[in-house]
Design a protein around this motif. Structure first.
Motif, PDB file in Angstrom:
ATOM      1  N   VAL A 175       1.019  -1.143  -0.210  1.00  0.00           N
ATOM      2  CA  VAL A 175      -0.026   0.043  -0.118  1.00  0.00           C
ATOM      3  C   VAL A 175       0.852   1.154   0.036  1.00  0.00           C
ATOM      4  N   SER A 176       0.479   2.401  -0.671  1.00  0.00           N
ATOM      5  CA  SER A 176       1.235   3.538  -1.043  1.00  0.00           C
ATOM      6  C   SER A 176       0.898   4.301   0.306  1.00  0.00           C
ATOM      7  N   SER A 177      -0.190   4.063   0.902  1.00  0.00           N
ATOM      8  CA  SER A 177      -0.667   5.051   2.174  1.00  0.00           C
ATOM      9  C   SER A 177      -1.026   4.080   3.314  1.00  0.00           C
ATOM     10  N   LYS A 178      -0.552   4.436   4.748  1.00  0.00           N
ATOM     11  CA  LYS A 178      -1.025   3.627   5.804  1.00  0.00           C
ATOM     12  C   LYS A 178      -2.408   3.733   5.957  1.00  0.00           C
ATOM     13  N   GLY A 179      -3.075   4.644   5.500  1.00  0.00           N
ATOM     14  CA  GLY A 179      -4.435   4.902   5.781  1.00  0.00           C
ATOM     15  C   GLY A 179      -5.380   3.842   4.918  1.00  0.00           C
ATOM     16  N   PHE A 180      -4.623   3.126   3.827  1.00  0.00           N
ATOM     17  CA  PHE A 180      -5.220   1.930   3.162  1.00  0.00           C
ATOM     18  C   PHE A 180      -5.399   0.629   4.037  1.00  0.00           C
ATOM     19  N   ILE A 181      -4.349   0.586   4.858  1.00  0.00           N
ATOM     20  CA  ILE A 181      -4.328  -0.648   5.531  1.00  0.00           C
ATOM     21  C   ILE A 181      -5.743  -1.124   6.215  1.00  0.00           C
ATOM     22  N   PRO A 182      -6.397  -0.414   7.023  1.00  0.00           N
ATOM     23  CA  PRO A 182      -7.664  -0.921   7.652  1.00  0.00           C
ATOM     24  C   PRO A 182      -8.740  -1.309   6.722  1.00  0.00           C
ATOM     25  N   SER A 183      -8.839  -0.678   5.409  1.00  0.00           N
ATOM     26  CA  SER A 183      -9.805  -1.125   4.693  1.00  0.00           C
ATOM     27  C   SER A 183      -9.444  -2.335   3.951  1.00  0.00           C
ATOM     28  N   ILE A 184      -8.304  -2.582   3.631  1.00  0.00           N
ATOM     29  CA  ILE A 184      -7.911  -3.870   3.016  1.00  0.00           C
ATOM     30  C   ILE A 184      -7.971  -5.064   4.025  1.00  0.00           C
ATOM     31  N   PHE A 185      -7.610  -4.735   5.137  1.00  0.00           N
ATOM     32  CA  PHE A 185      -7.481  -5.741   6.232  1.00  0.00           C
ATOM     33  C   PHE A 185      -9.008  -6.315   6.690  1.00  0.00           C
ATOM     34  N   GLN A 186     -10.079  -5.405   6.306  1.00  0.00           N
ATOM     35  CA  GLN A 186     -11.298  -5.812   6.468  1.00  0.00           C
ATOM     36  C   GLN A 186     -11.795  -6.817   5.479  1.00  0.00           C
ATOM     37  N   ILE A 187     -11.115  -6.558   4.384  1.00  0.00           N
ATOM     38  CA  ILE A 187     -11.473  -7.609   3.167  1.00  0.00           C
ATOM     39  C   ILE A 187     -10.719  -8.934   3.209  1.00  0.00           C
ATOM     40  N   ASP A 188      -9.260  -8.628   3.710  1.00  0.00           N
ATOM     41  CA  ASP A 188      -8.427  -9.948   3.740  1.00  0.00           C
ATOM     42  C   ASP A 188      -7.705  -9.789   4.898  1.00  0.00           C
ATOM     43  N   SER A 189      -7.958 -10.557   6.104  1.00  0.00           N
ATOM     44  CA  SER A 189      -7.161 -10.396   7.172  1.00  0.00           C
ATOM     45  C   SER A 189      -5.877 -11.546   7.320  1.00  0.00           C
ATOM     46  N   ARG A 190      -5.550 -11.790   6.417  1.00  0.00           N
ATOM     47  CA  ARG A 190      -4.425 -12.644   6.350  1.00  0.00           C
ATOM     48  C   ARG A 190      -3.216 -12.224   6.956  1.00  0.00           C
ATOM     49  N   GLU A 191      -2.235 -12.907   7.871  1.00  0.00           N
ATOM     50  CA  GLU A 191      -1.395 -12.360   8.558  1.00  0.00           C
ATOM     51  C   GLU A 191      -0.339 -12.211   7.473  1.00  0.00           C
ATOM     52  N   ASP A 192       0.514 -10.905   7.828  1.00  0.00           N
ATOM     53  CA  ASP A 192       1.486 -10.372   7.101  1.00  0.00           C
ATOM     54  C   ASP A 192       1.258 -10.475   5.510  1.00  0.00           C
ATOM     55  N   LEU A 193       0.004 -10.215   5.148  1.00  0.00           N
ATOM     56  CA  LEU A 193      -0.412  -9.688   3.695  1.00  0.00           C
ATOM     57  C   LEU A 193       0.033  -8.536   3.403  1.00  0.00           C
ATOM     58  N   ILE A 194      -0.327  -7.774   4.289  1.00  0.00           N
ATOM     59  CA  ILE A 194      -0.107  -6.226   3.855  1.00  0.00           C
ATOM     60  C   ILE A 194       1.076  -5.648   4.176  1.00  0.00           C
ATOM     61  N   SER A 195       1.705  -4.922   3.549  1.00  0.00           N
ATOM     62  CA  SER A 195       3.123  -4.104   3.843  1.00  0.00           C
ATOM     63  C   SER A 195       3.001  -2.642   3.236  1.00  0.00           C
ATOM     64  N   TYR A 196       3.423  -1.789   4.052  1.00  0.00           N
ATOM     65  CA  TYR A 196       3.546  -0.295   3.551  1.00  0.00           C
ATOM     66  C   TYR A 196       4.648  -0.092   2.555  1.00  0.00           C
ATOM     67  N   PHE A 197       4.517   0.377   1.248  1.00  0.00           N
ATOM     68  CA  PHE A 197       5.430   0.655   0.366  1.00  0.00           C
ATOM     69  C   PHE A 197       5.078   2.063  -0.330  1.00  0.00           C
ATOM     70  N   PRO A 198       5.602   2.917   0.037  1.00  0.00           N
ATOM     71  CA  PRO A 198       5.275   4.404  -0.529  1.00  0.00           C
ATOM     72  C   PRO A 198       5.895   4.689  -1.954  1.00  0.00           C
ATOM     73  N   ASN A 199       5.126   5.748  -2.240  1.00  0.00           N
ATOM     74  CA  ASN A 199       5.818   6.319  -3.482  1.00  0.00           C
ATOM     75  C   ASN A 199       7.246   6.640  -3.133  1.00  0.00           C
ATOM     76  N   PHE A 200       8.402   6.571  -3.980  1.00  0.00           N
ATOM     77  CA  PHE A 200       9.483   6.893  -4.255  1.00  0.00           C
ATOM     78  C   PHE A 200       9.753   8.183  -4.934  1.00  0.00           C
ATOM     79  N   ILE A 201      11.094   8.624  -4.732  1.00  0.00           N
ATOM     80  CA  ILE A 201      11.782   9.593  -5.563  1.00  0.00           C
ATOM     81  C   ILE A 201      12.238   9.207  -6.575  1.00  0.00           C
ATOM     82  N   GLU A 202      11.614   9.513  -8.016  1.00  0.00           N
ATOM     83  CA  GLU A 202      12.146   9.113  -9.155  1.00  0.00           C
ATOM     84  C   GLU A 202      13.045   9.974  -9.430  1.00  0.00           C
ATOM     85  N   ASN A 203      14.218   9.450 -10.418  1.00  0.00           N
ATOM     86  CA  ASN A 203      15.322  10.011 -10.816  1.00  0.00           C
ATOM     87  C   ASN A 203      15.357  11.300 -11.154  1.00  0.00           C
ATOM     88  N   VAL A 204      14.138  11.624 -12.091  1.00  0.00           N
ATOM     89  CA  VAL A 204      13.939  12.928 -13.022  1.00  0.00           C
ATOM     90  C   VAL A 204      13.572  13.959 -12.073  1.00  0.00           C
TER      91      VAL A 204
END
Length: 409
Positions: A175-204
């Motif tokens: 998920v690109s935002s930690k705010g997404f985690i509760p909504s996705i967890f309600q749909i699928d609560s598998r352990e260790d399924l969800i990880s925070y992975f934000p947008n990164f700085i592009e080279n340009v």
């Protein structure tokens, strides 16, 4: 590793997946991209692409790119977007098994709307027995109801069922935002399924990058430049921006520089003339990513805006990382996660979404700031971005996630 990236959007369209694919290739992986014919955000195919053109297989900086035909977005009406989304999902699901003969170790899905991009990935997962890592940048069905694309409750419920099905087929959800985690967890609560992975700085996005000024330079008005770069769409609350510009048009040296395109582009252009804003609001059109450092460097402050919707309060727009990386202060007319990030970085001012008068006050506060204060804000934002959204660090983390999930199969 042999990595297949499934994404409806790819170069020459401007999305982070372009740089991510190259980053994985730079690390020595065999990277293949499975995408559609480029047509975002204008709604028509890019020059050189079309149903009867030959660019269905090409290379982008060493990355193999396979394309499938789809219906273009057109003017962005609801039915056009539905056709655009479903055509890619359907045609890619049919052609994918015919295109690819080699096995893949992992499938990476870039999900900035639509969620239907997961369907061909699932088809290919069944064939290659490869795990799916699904990067969620738009939360469905919340995003389509917030953006006003689909208003029917019955259709949204069907989309919710589809989302559940797709998530259940994924081996890892990023998920690109930690705010997404509760909504996705309600749909699928598998352990260790969800990880925070934000947008990164592009080279340009580093203003130290070599900017091709002779190619992209356009004369910009002198004065205090507020720059917005990105999609000109319903979600970005351009009525708020234009209302603020109308209030401030007596300040002849405050200029709004709009870089981008989108389905509300014509409406915005018409409003600029009707509201008498042609002297202070400047629609520059769309440019490729490599032009952004040049234009960002010419700004005084950067602007990000969204409508006031619960789903958007959970979102961190990707342009925030781009803005912070260029070392300029930011005015954020948004709620929730994105606003909190700007304040945490000390990189600018956040005001409530769709609050015209709060936006006006924020702009005037920046306008009256000493240049040294603005410079300090920009530098704080850049340091924060380098510490939290470094490209190489995050791509290395993604590489480890891909290796880990491939080893569990």
């Amino acid at each position: 590793m042999k990595i297949l990236i499934v994404t409806q959007y790819f170069w020459p369209e401007n999305f982070r997946i372009n740089d991510l694919a190259v980053g994985l290739k730079e690390k020595g992986h065999d990277v293949t991209v499975f995408t559609g014919l480029p047509n975002y955000p204008s709604g028509s195919f890019f020059k050189g692409y079309g149903f009867f053109k030959k660019k269905y297989r090409e290379k982008y900086k060493g990355v193999d790119v396979y394309r499938v035909p789809l219906f273009p977005r057109g003017s962005g009406k609801g039915w056009e977007l539905v056709l655009n989304y479903l055509s890619y999902a359907f045609i890619a699901s049919i052609l994918g098994p015919l295109y690819f003969r080699k096995r893949f170790d992992a499938i990476f899905v870039f999900e900035v709307s639509p969620i239907t991009v997961g369907i061909p990935a699932i088809v290919l997962k069944k064939i290659f027995k490869a795990p799916i890592l699904f990067w969620v940048l738009d939360l469905w069905p919340e995003s389509i109801s917030s953006a006003g694309t689909i208003k029917s409750g019955n259709i949204i419920n069907l989309v919710r069922i589809l989302v559940r099905f797709i998530y259940k087929q994924c081996d890892k959800i990023l998920v690109s935002s930690k705010g997404f985690i509760p909504s996705i967890f309600q749909i699928d609560s598998r352990e260790d399924l969800i990880s925070y992975f934000p947008n990164f700085i592009e080279n340009v996005n580093s203003i130290e990058s070599d900017a091709p000024e002779d190619k992209y330079a356009q004369p910009l008005p002198s004065g205090f430049r507020i720059m917005y770069a990105g999609n000109i769409g319903y979600a970005q609350s351009f009525p708020t921006i234009l209302a603020a510009a109308e209030i401030l048009k007596k300040y002849k040296d405050i200029h709004w520089i709009i870089i981008g395109d989108g389905r509300m582009g014509e409406w915005v252009n018409k409003q600029v003339y009707e509201l008498g804003l042609t002297e202070t609001v400047h629609l520059m059109g769309a440019y490729p990513q490599e032009a952004m450092p040049y234009y960002f460097d010419k700004s005084d402050v950067m602007l990000v805006s969204l409508r006031s919707e619960p789903n958007f309060a959970l979102t961190v727009p990707g342009k925030i990382q781009s803005y912070l990386a260029c070392g300029k202060p930011v005015i954020a007319s948004i709620d929730g996660e994105g606003a909190e990030l700007i304040l945490e970085a000390g990189a600018g001012i956040a005001c409530p979404a769709e609050d015209v008068y709060a936006l006006v006050e924020s702009i005037l506060a920046m306008y009256h700031c000493d240049p040294s204060v603005l410079k300090d804000m920009g530098e704080r934002g850049k340091r924060f971005c380098e510490l939290n959204f470094d490209r190489d660090v995050l791509i290395e983390r993604l590489e480890q996630l891909l290796i880990e999930v491939s080893q569990t199969r």
